[in-house]
Structure formats: structure tokens, C-alpha cells
Design a protein around this motif. Sequence first.
Motif, PDB file in Angstrom:
ATOM      1  N   ASN A 119      68.604  61.851 -47.953  1.00  0.00           N
ATOM      2  CA  ASN A 119      68.230  61.261 -49.290  1.00  0.00           C
ATOM      3  C   ASN A 119      69.108  61.707 -50.400  1.00  0.00           C
ATOM      4  O   ASN A 119      69.679  61.110 -51.439  1.00  0.00           O
ATOM      5  N   GLU A 120      69.598  63.038 -50.519  1.00  0.00           N
ATOM      6  CA  GLU A 120      70.508  63.557 -51.452  1.00  0.00           C
ATOM      7  C   GLU A 120      71.807  63.017 -51.400  1.00  0.00           C
ATOM      8  O   GLU A 120      72.309  62.757 -52.579  1.00  0.00           O
ATOM      9  N   ARG A 123      71.601  59.404 -53.047  1.00  0.00           N
ATOM     10  CA  ARG A 123      71.487  59.790 -54.463  1.00  0.00           C
ATOM     11  C   ARG A 123      72.986  59.981 -55.080  1.00  0.00           C
ATOM     12  O   ARG A 123      73.365  59.472 -56.252  1.00  0.00           O
TER      13      ARG A 123
END
Length: 127
Positions: A119-120, A123
Amino acid sequence: MLAAIPDLQCRADQSPEALFLSGIRGSSTREPARRDQPAHQLVTMVWPKALQECLAEDERFHTTLTENLSLGGETWQLRLQEADIVHRMFGLLSHAANPRHIDLSDHPELIERITQLYNESQRQGRR
């Protein structure tokens, strides 16, 4: 660590994705299945080995980084090489983040960490 799971390849080869691909491969032959052979040829998923190779490449890169810099290696080339390794690593990690590609239900802490990393990276990529 994901690559340290001893049966990583086996888990990937028994994943829903591997079974799906085995069915496609099995149905692509026109010969009917014989009694002494399985109806579907099992697929060996390539991402676990590719992940281990990518991690080994990353380790070699960091081990030789100081030497490359002292030999006059161009900083931008080294950054580009590192970015390529990290890009491939996150691409391979996306397989581990998807339960369709591997069952890690017996490693909940690893699932959580993989999901966070994935997820990082998503982003960061959108910025």
C-alpha cells in the motif's frame, strides 16, 4: 521474511492462480487425460524464484555499493540500478499481497507487513 518461508514455491504452485493456470494449460491439449496421468499439468509459478533472485541482486548491490562509489561509479547510474531493483521487487511483492497467488494465512504478521509495504508503494507511485 517472505523469501525465508521454506515452502514458498510449493505454496505458490498450489495457489488458486496456479490451479487456474493449470486448468487452462490442461484444457489447451486436445488429447484426453489418461488414467495414469493427471488431467491437468501443474504450473510452476515463476514469481517466488524471481523474488529470491531479486533479493539476492539487491544484497549484492548494497554489498558492492561502497566499492562502486570508490571506483568512480556514477551516482545517477547507481540510483537508477537501485530503482530498477526496487521496482521489480515491489512488482513481485504484489503477488504475495494477493491471496489468489499464495496462502499466508498461517503468517498473519507477514500478511500485514506485506500489505503495508504494498500500500505504501502504491501511494508513493501516485505522487
